[in-house]
Design a protein around this motif. Structure first.
Motif, PDB file in Angstrom:
ATOM      1  N   MET A   1     -19.841 -45.000 -15.437  1.00 16.16           N
ATOM      2  CA  MET A   1     -18.999 -44.742 -14.270  1.00 16.16           C
ATOM      3  C   MET A   1     -18.223 -43.440 -14.398  1.00 16.16           C
ATOM      4  SD  MET A   1     -17.458 -48.533 -13.537  1.00 16.16           S
ATOM      5  CE  MET A   1     -16.451 -47.902 -12.209  1.00 16.16           C
ATOM      6  N   LEU A   2     -18.108 -42.922 -15.607  1.00 13.17           N
ATOM      7  CA  LEU A   2     -17.346 -41.693 -15.790  1.00 13.17           C
ATOM      8  C   LEU A   2     -18.146 -40.444 -15.453  1.00 13.17           C
ATOM      9  CD1 LEU A   2     -15.541 -42.462 -19.165  1.00 13.17           C
ATOM     10  CD2 LEU A   2     -14.517 -42.418 -16.902  1.00 13.17           C
ATOM     11  N   ARG A   3     -19.473 -40.528 -15.544  1.00 18.09           N
ATOM     12  CA  ARG A   3     -20.290 -39.331 -15.367  1.00 18.09           C
ATOM     13  C   ARG A   3     -20.088 -38.647 -14.010  1.00 18.09           C
ATOM     14  NH1 ARG A   3     -24.204 -37.862 -18.877  1.00 18.09           N
ATOM     15  NH2 ARG A   3     -24.672 -39.259 -20.628  1.00 18.09           N
ATOM     16  N   PRO A   4     -19.951 -39.391 -12.896  1.00 14.88           N
ATOM     17  CA  PRO A   4     -19.798 -38.699 -11.602  1.00 14.88           C
ATOM     18  C   PRO A   4     -18.424 -38.054 -11.412  1.00 14.88           C
ATOM     19  CG  PRO A   4     -20.597 -40.964 -11.311  1.00 14.88           C
ATOM     20  CD  PRO A   4     -20.087 -40.845 -12.698  1.00 14.88           C
ATOM     21  N   LEU A   5     -17.431 -38.406 -12.227  1.00 11.20           N
ATOM     22  CA  LEU A   5     -16.073 -37.945 -11.958  1.00 11.20           C
ATOM     23  C   LEU A   5     -15.914 -36.425 -12.062  1.00 11.20           C
ATOM     24  CD1 LEU A   5     -13.764 -40.707 -13.467  1.00 11.20           C
ATOM     25  CD2 LEU A   5     -14.273 -40.199 -11.079  1.00 11.20           C
ATOM     26  N   PRO A   6     -16.495 -35.738 -13.048  1.00 11.23           N
ATOM     27  CA  PRO A   6     -16.366 -34.277 -13.036  1.00 11.23           C
ATOM     28  C   PRO A   6     -16.918 -33.639 -11.769  1.00 11.23           C
ATOM     29  CG  PRO A   6     -17.080 -35.034 -15.201  1.00 11.23           C
ATOM     30  CD  PRO A   6     -17.130 -36.228 -14.297  1.00 11.23           C
ATOM     31  N   LEU A   7     -18.088 -34.120 -11.298  1.00  9.33           N
ATOM     32  CA  LEU A   7     -18.648 -33.590 -10.062  1.00  9.33           C
ATOM     33  C   LEU A   7     -17.741 -33.902  -8.879  1.00  9.33           C
ATOM     34  CD1 LEU A   7     -20.897 -32.210  -8.489  1.00  9.33           C
ATOM     35  CD2 LEU A   7     -22.085 -34.421  -8.387  1.00  9.33           C
ATOM     36  N   LEU A   8     -17.201 -35.128  -8.848  1.00  7.74           N
ATOM     37  CA  LEU A   8     -16.284 -35.501  -7.773  1.00  7.74           C
ATOM     38  C   LEU A   8     -15.040 -34.618  -7.789  1.00  7.74           C
ATOM     39  CD1 LEU A   8     -15.451 -37.395  -5.481  1.00  7.74           C
ATOM     40  CD2 LEU A   8     -14.538 -38.969  -7.211  1.00  7.74           C
ATOM     41  N   THR A   9     -14.553 -34.307  -8.981  1.00  8.24           N
ATOM     42  CA  THR A   9     -13.374 -33.444  -9.090  1.00  8.24           C
ATOM     43  C   THR A   9     -13.666 -32.047  -8.572  1.00  8.24           C
ATOM     44  OG1 THR A   9     -12.648 -34.706 -11.021  1.00  8.24           O
ATOM     45  CG2 THR A   9     -11.659 -32.544 -10.695  1.00  8.24           C
ATOM     46  N   VAL A  10     -14.849 -31.532  -8.899  1.00  2.74           N
ATOM     47  CA  VAL A  10     -15.245 -30.213  -8.378  1.00  2.74           C
ATOM     48  C   VAL A  10     -15.286 -30.239  -6.853  1.00  2.74           C
ATOM     49  CG1 VAL A  10     -17.146 -28.567  -8.240  1.00  2.74           C
ATOM     50  CG2 VAL A  10     -16.469 -29.505 -10.453  1.00  2.74           C
ATOM     51  N   LEU A  11     -15.826 -31.323  -6.280  1.00  2.09           N
ATOM     52  CA  LEU A  11     -15.885 -31.435  -4.824  1.00  2.09           C
ATOM     53  C   LEU A  11     -14.486 -31.522  -4.223  1.00  2.09           C
ATOM     54  CD1 LEU A  11     -18.886 -33.914  -4.363  1.00  2.09           C
ATOM     55  CD2 LEU A  11     -18.853 -31.438  -3.988  1.00  2.09           C
ATOM     56  N   VAL A  12     -13.584 -32.226  -4.899  1.00  2.00           N
ATOM     57  CA  VAL A  12     -12.204 -32.335  -4.401  1.00  2.00           C
ATOM     58  C   VAL A  12     -11.532 -30.974  -4.376  1.00  2.00           C
ATOM     59  CG1 VAL A  12      -9.913 -33.232  -4.990  1.00  2.00           C
ATOM     60  CG2 VAL A  12     -11.891 -34.747  -5.037  1.00  2.00           C
ATOM     61  N   LEU A  13     -11.829 -30.139  -5.373  1.00  2.00           N
ATOM     62  CA  LEU A  13     -11.202 -28.829  -5.445  1.00  2.00           C
ATOM     63  C   LEU A  13     -11.874 -27.817  -4.520  1.00  2.00           C
ATOM     64  CD1 LEU A  13     -10.697 -28.571  -9.308  1.00  2.00           C
ATOM     65  CD2 LEU A  13      -8.914 -28.883  -7.601  1.00  2.00           C
ATOM     66  N   ALA A  14     -13.211 -27.783  -4.536  1.00  2.00           N
ATOM     67  CA  ALA A  14     -13.928 -26.744  -3.793  1.00  2.00           C
ATOM     68  C   ALA A  14     -14.232 -27.140  -2.359  1.00  2.00           C
ATOM     69  CB  ALA A  14     -15.236 -26.410  -4.520  1.00  2.00           C
ATOM     70  N   GLY A  15     -14.436 -28.427  -2.105  1.00  2.00           N
ATOM     71  CA  GLY A  15     -14.816 -28.866  -0.766  1.00  2.00           C
ATOM     72  C   GLY A  15     -13.812 -28.492   0.312  1.00  2.00           C
ATOM     73  N   PRO A  16     -12.538 -28.876   0.169  1.00  2.00           N
ATOM     74  CA  PRO A  16     -11.561 -28.512   1.202  1.00  2.00           C
ATOM     75  C   PRO A  16     -11.413 -27.011   1.387  1.00  2.00           C
ATOM     76  CG  PRO A  16     -10.689 -30.252  -0.212  1.00  2.00           C
ATOM     77  CD  PRO A  16     -11.952 -29.765  -0.854  1.00  2.00           C
TER      78      PRO A  16
END
Length: 556
Positions: free
Chosen positions: A1-16
């Motif tokens: 469950m931890l593996r997607p979190l770095p990608l999710l964090t990148v999306l949270v920062l770069a997406g908006p």
């Protein structure tokens, strides 16, 4: 469950940021269906170009950003070069460090109360100078942005100083200074020649963050900056909150102009770095020194003035909030009263609850992502990623460049932005600071403890919840305090994304700054500063109580 979190964090920062930039550029080119604009056009950009105040607004934005960044960097550098490792440096660090938690708006309001023609400094000096009325001088909101620049320097010195202190161990200053001093260099010259280049390479991104903020801030510029015309970021904000939806396209075009101005300033700063590097190399080769006493004295004096400016401003806010009658040129009010707090207290408590609730939600979401990323890095032996520069993306891209685009998104979707949208945008700005605060202690945790637990049959989850997090309680709470302070101080995201309907201590304090009620401004300014300081007090108190029988644990 931890593996997607770095990608999710990148999306949270770069997406908006990506969505916001797209949402800003499209209306700037004439496409804003909500306002009836469906054809591509350069009319919004022409409207910005035709605004008479554009040259002056752009000039003040550029000068205040460059001068405040260079000034804060100079003060922090002179302090470390002249006094690092001495009792004077430790005293100044203890004095400056708490000021990092002071919101920019509160610091600006306090400084205005100090340096205004009828401010506290002039009142104290009025007796010796024989003044019976305030001098006729435009100090605050001067057309050149000097007060704005001074306020930004005073507020950014603690930030850059702490960033440089964190980078010092990687520069091995003791060994380098010994070598330089053995070649006949003085303390300041040796530090500048042997240590500063390595330290600056480590803090270049934070310095650029300071530059971007100095050019594009709205809250400090609205309080200390000129008003006719205002800085470009303040004018863009006015266009964005105009009831006429067509003005949103003009605001978006202004945001594009501001983005281009920032890009030019960043390029100019990089060119300046190369020029300074060449000059410094020539100076180093010639082996010339510096006037040591003057350099050390200047650094200490400027650091002290920066600290006293913010602290004195907070004291002025507190005094005005309880002042009864206070006529010029009296240095002290005729009496003290709690009338202002009684009048504004109930509303302030309600707004403070909403502010802290918003800050807690944004910080909790950020902490979850940060802990997940750091734990994934540890479990999968990933090492620090090259994508770490994305942490600085929401701080390097001006807020005024992408927040207008995000603010227009609900119009396109036919929805209304509320508390949840404001919280989500706060996460974008809180997460980088939480990561930077927690990553160092997390990576420095002794892995032998985990190996012992694994030898006793405990899995990674048990190590995380029963060992690592409890042992890192102090750093975790410090990161939470930093995140909440950042959220409390957010003005533009709350104003634009909330559509003016989400009230926080910061938005209320900045709104009151346009009025003349100094007592109300003092009360709300102190309330905002208190909301930012409270989490830090808890971050110190809770570990001390939880680990009172374990001396080392209380310090994390």
């Amino acid at each position: 469950m931890l593996r997607p979190l770095p990608l999710l964090t990148v999306l949270v920062l770069a997406g908006p940021v990506a969505l916001g930039l797209a949402g800003t550029v499209l209306p700037a080119l004439g496409w804003l269906p909500a306002a009836g604009l469906t054809g591509w056009s350069l009319a919004p950009l022409r409207a910005v170009a035709d605004w008479p105040g554009l040259p002056a607004a752009a000039g003040v934005s550029l000068s205040s950003g460059l001068l405040s960044t260079a000034g804060a960097l100079l003060v922090a550098t002179l302090l470390l070069a002249g006094w690092h490792g001495t009792p004077v440096a430790r005293a100044l660090e203890r004095l400056l460090s708490p000021l990092l938690a002071v919101p920019h708006a509160a610091a600006a309001l306090g400084l205005a109360f100090l340096i205004a023609p009828s401010g506290w400094i002039v009142r104290v000096a009025a007796g010796p100078l024989g003044l019976d009325r305030p001098p006729d001088a435009l100090v605050v909101q001067d057309p050149w942005g000097l007060a704005l620049t001074a306020g930004l320097i005073a507020k950014e010195v603690p930030f850059l100083l702490l960033m440089m202190l964190a980078a010092l161990p990687q520069a091995d200053p003791a060994r380098r200074l010994r070598v330089a001093r053995s070649l006949g260099q003085g303390r300041v010259a040796a530090w500048l020649k042997a240590v500063f280049p390595t330290v600056y390479a480590q803090v270049r991104l934070p310095v650029l963050v300071v530059l971007v903020y100095g050019m594009t801030n709205v809250d400090v510029a609205a309080i200390l900056g000129p008003s006719t015309p205002p800085t470009l970021s303040v004018q863009v904000t006015r266009w964005m909150v105009d009831p006429d939806l067509a003005m949103r396209a003009v605001g978006a075009a202004g945001a594009v102009v501001q983005l281009a101005l920032v890009a030019g300033a960043l390029a100019a700063w990089r060119i300046g770095e190369r020029g300074v590097a060449r000059a410094a190399l020539a100076w180093t080769v010639r082996a010339r020194g510096l006037p040591e006493a003057a350099a050390r004295g200047t650094g200490a004096a400027l650091g002290l003035v920066s600290a006293l400016g913010v602290l004195g401003g907070l004291a002025a806010l507190a005094l005005w909030s309880v002042a009864a009658r206070w006529r010029f040129p009296d240095a002290w009010p005729e009496g003290l009263t709690a009338r202002t707090w009684m009048r504004h207290g109930p509303e302030m408590l309600e707004v403070a609850g909403a502010t802290l609730g918003l800050a807690l939600a944004a910080t909790a979401a950020s902490l979850l992502l940060v802990v997940g990323c750091l734990e994934a890095e540890h479990r999968h032996r990933l090492g620090p990623s090259r994508a770490l520069w994305l942490l600085y993306l929401p701080l390097l891209v001006p807020q005024i460049a992408f927040l207008p685009g995000l603010a227009l998104l609900p119009l396109w979707l036919g929805a209304s932005a509320g508390w949840g949208a404001v919280t989500a945008v706060h996460v974008v700005f809180v997460l980088p600071y939480v990561f930077l605060s927690l990553s160092g202690p997390w990576r420095a945790w002794d892995d032998r403890t985990a190996r012992v637990a694994a030898g006793l049959g405990r899995g990674p989850d048990a190590v995380l919840w029963r060992l690592r997090l409890p042992m890192l309680l102090a750093p975790v709470l410090t990161a939470v305090a930093v995140g909440m302070a950042v959220s409390v101080g957010q003005y533009l995201p709350t104003l634009l994304i909330g559509g003016g309907r989400t009230a926080t201590l910061t938005t209320e304090a900045v709104a009151l700054a346009a009025g003349g009620d100094r007592r109300a401004i003092g009360a709300w300014g102190i309330g905002q500063a208190g909301a930012a300081f409270a989490p830090f007090a808890l971050a110190l108190l809770v570990p001390a109580l939880a680990w009172r029988n374990r001396r080392g644990m209380g310090r994390g």
